[in-house]
Write a protein that holds these residues in place. Structure first.
Motif, PDB file in Angstrom:
ATOM      1  N   PHE A 175       0.929  -1.219   0.040  1.00 22.73           N
ATOM      2  CA  PHE A 175      -0.018   0.103  -0.008  1.00 22.73           C
ATOM      3  C   PHE A 175       1.039   1.344  -0.127  1.00 22.73           C
ATOM      4  CE2 PHE A 175      -3.480  -2.745   1.849  1.00 22.73           C
ATOM      5  CZ  PHE A 175      -4.314  -2.392   0.927  1.00 22.73           C
ATOM      6  N   GLY A 176       1.851   1.152   0.715  1.00 22.56           N
ATOM      7  CA  GLY A 176       2.956   2.341   0.877  1.00 22.56           C
ATOM      8  C   GLY A 176       2.224   3.471   1.221  1.00 22.56           C
ATOM      9  N   GLU A 177       2.187   4.595   0.370  1.00 20.50           N
ATOM     10  CA  GLU A 177       1.672   5.898   0.778  1.00 20.50           C
ATOM     11  C   GLU A 177       0.114   6.140   0.145  1.00 20.50           C
ATOM     12  OE1 GLU A 177       2.637   8.124   3.027  1.00 20.50           O
ATOM     13  OE2 GLU A 177       4.538   6.808   3.336  1.00 20.50           O
ATOM     14  N   SER A 178      -0.370   4.898   0.021  1.00 20.59           N
ATOM     15  CA  SER A 178      -1.567   4.983  -0.656  1.00 20.59           C
ATOM     16  C   SER A 178      -2.782   5.399  -0.057  1.00 20.59           C
ATOM     17  CB  SER A 178      -1.988   3.230  -0.610  1.00 20.59           C
ATOM     18  OG  SER A 178      -3.518   3.284  -1.139  1.00 20.59           O
ATOM     19  N   PRO A 179      -3.402   6.210  -0.823  1.00 25.49           N
ATOM     20  CA  PRO A 179      -4.620   6.972  -0.445  1.00 25.49           C
ATOM     21  C   PRO A 179      -5.824   6.004  -0.081  1.00 25.49           C
ATOM     22  CG  PRO A 179      -4.005   7.866  -2.561  1.00 25.49           C
ATOM     23  CD  PRO A 179      -3.337   6.811  -2.156  1.00 25.49           C
ATOM     24  N   MET A 180      -5.862   4.630  -0.546  1.00 20.46           N
ATOM     25  CA  MET A 180      -6.809   3.558  -0.277  1.00 20.46           C
ATOM     26  C   MET A 180      -6.493   3.174   1.221  1.00 20.46           C
ATOM     27  SD  MET A 180      -9.289   1.715  -0.856  1.00 20.46           S
ATOM     28  CE  MET A 180      -9.573   1.424  -2.810  1.00 20.46           C
ATOM     29  N   LEU A 181      -5.402   3.058   1.527  1.00 20.93           N
ATOM     30  CA  LEU A 181      -5.241   2.610   3.129  1.00 20.93           C
ATOM     31  C   LEU A 181      -5.670   3.661   3.917  1.00 20.93           C
ATOM     32  CD1 LEU A 181      -3.981   0.775   5.178  1.00 20.93           C
ATOM     33  CD2 LEU A 181      -1.718   1.878   4.729  1.00 20.93           C
ATOM     34  N   THR A 182      -5.166   4.923   3.594  1.00 21.34           N
ATOM     35  CA  THR A 182      -5.794   6.175   4.211  1.00 21.34           C
ATOM     36  C   THR A 182      -7.286   6.091   4.550  1.00 21.34           C
ATOM     37  OG1 THR A 182      -3.721   7.447   3.906  1.00 21.34           O
ATOM     38  CG2 THR A 182      -5.300   8.715   4.735  1.00 21.34           C
ATOM     39  N   ALA A 183      -7.880   6.001   3.197  1.00 22.57           N
ATOM     40  CA  ALA A 183      -9.547   5.882   3.217  1.00 22.57           C
ATOM     41  C   ALA A 183     -10.080   4.963   4.176  1.00 22.57           C
ATOM     42  CB  ALA A 183      -9.855   5.930   1.933  1.00 22.57           C
ATOM     43  N   MET A 184      -9.395   3.624   4.031  1.00 20.12           N
ATOM     44  CA  MET A 184     -10.002   2.538   4.904  1.00 20.12           C
ATOM     45  C   MET A 184      -9.997   3.013   6.395  1.00 20.12           C
ATOM     46  SD  MET A 184      -8.838  -0.895   2.941  1.00 20.12           S
ATOM     47  CE  MET A 184      -7.044  -0.811   3.053  1.00 20.12           C
ATOM     48  N   VAL A 185      -8.787   3.515   6.916  1.00 18.55           N
ATOM     49  CA  VAL A 185      -8.789   3.722   8.349  1.00 18.55           C
ATOM     50  C   VAL A 185      -9.598   4.889   8.615  1.00 18.55           C
ATOM     51  CG1 VAL A 185      -7.001   4.547  10.077  1.00 18.55           C
ATOM     52  CG2 VAL A 185      -6.394   3.144   8.616  1.00 18.55           C
ATOM     53  N   ASP A 186      -9.766   5.862   7.791  1.00 17.49           N
ATOM     54  CA  ASP A 186     -10.763   6.968   7.864  1.00 17.49           C
ATOM     55  C   ASP A 186     -12.104   6.548   8.149  1.00 17.49           C
ATOM     56  OD1 ASP A 186      -8.657   8.688   8.108  1.00 17.49           O
ATOM     57  OD2 ASP A 186      -9.032   9.486   6.195  1.00 17.49           O
ATOM     58  N   LEU A 187     -12.702   5.628   7.250  1.00 16.20           N
ATOM     59  CA  LEU A 187     -13.839   5.052   7.016  1.00 16.20           C
ATOM     60  C   LEU A 187     -14.176   4.350   8.430  1.00 16.20           C
ATOM     61  CD1 LEU A 187     -16.438   4.371   5.824  1.00 16.20           C
ATOM     62  CD2 LEU A 187     -15.240   2.528   4.632  1.00 16.20           C
ATOM     63  N   ALA A 188     -13.221   3.450   8.967  1.00 13.84           N
ATOM     64  CA  ALA A 188     -13.381   2.852  10.098  1.00 13.84           C
ATOM     65  C   ALA A 188     -13.651   3.715  11.263  1.00 13.84           C
ATOM     66  CB  ALA A 188     -12.090   2.052  10.247  1.00 13.84           C
ATOM     67  N   ARG A 189     -12.697   4.882  11.341  1.00  7.04           N
ATOM     68  CA  ARG A 189     -12.948   6.033  12.280  1.00  7.04           C
ATOM     69  C   ARG A 189     -14.355   6.494  12.209  1.00  7.04           C
ATOM     70  NH1 ARG A 189      -9.955   4.387  15.248  1.00  7.04           N
ATOM     71  NH2 ARG A 189      -7.893   4.321  14.975  1.00  7.04           N
ATOM     72  N   THR A 190     -14.924   6.820  11.174  1.00  9.53           N
ATOM     73  CA  THR A 190     -15.971   7.502  10.950  1.00  9.53           C
ATOM     74  C   THR A 190     -17.054   6.449  11.672  1.00  9.53           C
ATOM     75  OG1 THR A 190     -15.378   8.761   9.005  1.00  9.53           O
ATOM     76  CG2 THR A 190     -17.645   8.478   9.161  1.00  9.53           C
ATOM     77  N   LEU A 191     -16.970   5.167  11.238  1.00  4.96           N
ATOM     78  CA  LEU A 191     -18.192   4.200  11.529  1.00  4.96           C
ATOM     79  C   LEU A 191     -17.665   3.716  13.089  1.00  4.96           C
ATOM     80  CD1 LEU A 191     -18.305   2.129   8.583  1.00  4.96           C
ATOM     81  CD2 LEU A 191     -20.148   3.985   9.352  1.00  4.96           C
ATOM     82  N   ASP A 192     -16.908   4.335  13.843  1.00  6.38           N
ATOM     83  CA  ASP A 192     -16.516   4.051  15.356  1.00  6.38           C
ATOM     84  C   ASP A 192     -16.152   2.564  15.317  1.00  6.38           C
ATOM     85  OD1 ASP A 192     -15.922   4.612  17.861  1.00  6.38           O
ATOM     86  OD2 ASP A 192     -18.063   4.018  18.415  1.00  6.38           O
ATOM     87  N   ILE A 193     -15.278   2.076  14.165  1.00  5.13           N
ATOM     88  CA  ILE A 193     -14.856   0.732  14.471  1.00  5.13           C
ATOM     89  C   ILE A 193     -13.217   0.851  14.514  1.00  5.13           C
ATOM     90  CG2 ILE A 193     -14.467  -1.265  12.663  1.00  5.13           C
ATOM     91  CD1 ILE A 193     -16.833  -0.392  11.174  1.00  5.13           C
ATOM     92  N   ARG A 194     -12.860  -0.076  15.447  1.00  9.75           N
ATOM     93  CA  ARG A 194     -11.589  -0.187  15.580  1.00  9.75           C
ATOM     94  C   ARG A 194     -10.571  -1.044  14.611  1.00  9.75           C
ATOM     95  NH1 ARG A 194     -11.229  -1.726  22.052  1.00  9.75           N
ATOM     96  NH2 ARG A 194     -11.971   0.058  22.743  1.00  9.75           N
ATOM     97  N   VAL A 195      -9.618  -0.567  14.312  1.00 10.41           N
ATOM     98  CA  VAL A 195      -8.709  -0.958  13.265  1.00 10.41           C
ATOM     99  C   VAL A 195      -7.614  -2.096  13.641  1.00 10.41           C
ATOM    100  CG1 VAL A 195      -7.290  -0.337  11.223  1.00 10.41           C
ATOM    101  CG2 VAL A 195      -9.235   0.965  11.801  1.00 10.41           C
ATOM    102  N   ILE A 196      -7.396  -3.251  13.191  1.00 12.17           N
ATOM    103  CA  ILE A 196      -6.306  -4.097  13.578  1.00 12.17           C
ATOM    104  C   ILE A 196      -5.712  -4.415  12.374  1.00 12.17           C
ATOM    105  CG2 ILE A 196      -5.841  -6.512  14.397  1.00 12.17           C
ATOM    106  CD1 ILE A 196      -8.660  -6.309  15.856  1.00 12.17           C
ATOM    107  N   ALA A 197      -4.340  -4.177  12.356  1.00 11.44           N
ATOM    108  CA  ALA A 197      -3.291  -4.472  11.200  1.00 11.44           C
ATOM    109  C   ALA A 197      -2.697  -5.853  11.613  1.00 11.44           C
ATOM    110  CB  ALA A 197      -2.268  -3.490  10.976  1.00 11.44           C
ATOM    111  N   GLU A 198      -2.689  -6.612  10.424  1.00 13.08           N
ATOM    112  CA  GLU A 198      -2.161  -8.079  10.839  1.00 13.08           C
ATOM    113  C   GLU A 198      -1.049  -8.204  10.061  1.00 13.08           C
ATOM    114  OE1 GLU A 198      -5.299 -10.705   9.298  1.00 13.08           O
ATOM    115  OE2 GLU A 198      -5.997 -10.719  11.564  1.00 13.08           O
ATOM    116  N   GLN A 199       0.051  -8.977  10.400  1.00 12.85           N
ATOM    117  CA  GLN A 199       1.453  -9.193   9.577  1.00 12.85           C
ATOM    118  C   GLN A 199       2.349  -8.164   9.611  1.00 12.85           C
ATOM    119  OE1 GLN A 199       0.046 -10.964   5.899  1.00 12.85           O
ATOM    120  NE2 GLN A 199      -0.393 -12.809   6.794  1.00 12.85           N
ATOM    121  N   VAL A 200       2.157  -7.487  10.785  1.00 21.13           N
ATOM    122  CA  VAL A 200       3.052  -6.072  10.913  1.00 21.13           C
ATOM    123  C   VAL A 200       4.448  -6.637  11.145  1.00 21.13           C
ATOM    124  CG1 VAL A 200       3.491  -4.059  12.079  1.00 21.13           C
ATOM    125  CG2 VAL A 200       1.075  -4.711  11.524  1.00 21.13           C
ATOM    126  N   GLU A 201       5.432  -6.514  10.431  1.00 19.96           N
ATOM    127  CA  GLU A 201       7.010  -7.299  10.748  1.00 19.96           C
ATOM    128  C   GLU A 201       7.942  -6.537  10.880  1.00 19.96           C
ATOM    129  OE1 GLU A 201       7.292 -10.389   7.774  1.00 19.96           O
ATOM    130  OE2 GLU A 201       5.274 -11.339   8.246  1.00 19.96           O
TER     131      GLU A 201
END
Length: 70
Positions: A7-33
């Motif tokens: 994803f790098g500096e992807s606007p898609m990644l930022t948008a997914m996190v922002d959407l989760a925030r808007t919906l009051d959903i916690r975000v979990i990232a997997e495979q962070v190495e």
């Protein structure tokens, strides 16, 4: 699966996190190495991470030394 590197500096990644925030959903990232991915996810406001950056997998029978009590 997709990784933070893909994803790098992807606007898609930022948008997914922002959407989760808007919906009051916690975000979990997997495979962070690595620390770079951890830092990027932290700057985006991800709530939780799983992966080698925070700990190696352990056998189920291993004691949970770092587990919170209570």
């Amino acid at each position: 699966g997709n990784t933070i590197d893909s994803f790098g500096e992807s606007p898609m990644l930022t948008a997914m996190v922002d959407l989760a925030r808007t919906l009051d959903i916690r975000v979990i990232a997997e495979q962070v190495e690595d620390e770079a991915a951890y830092g990027r996810l932290r700057s985006l406001g991800v709530d939780f991470v799983q992966g080698y950056v925070v700990g190696r997998p352990k056998p189920l029978a291993a004691p949970l030394e770092d587990a919170p009590s209570g």
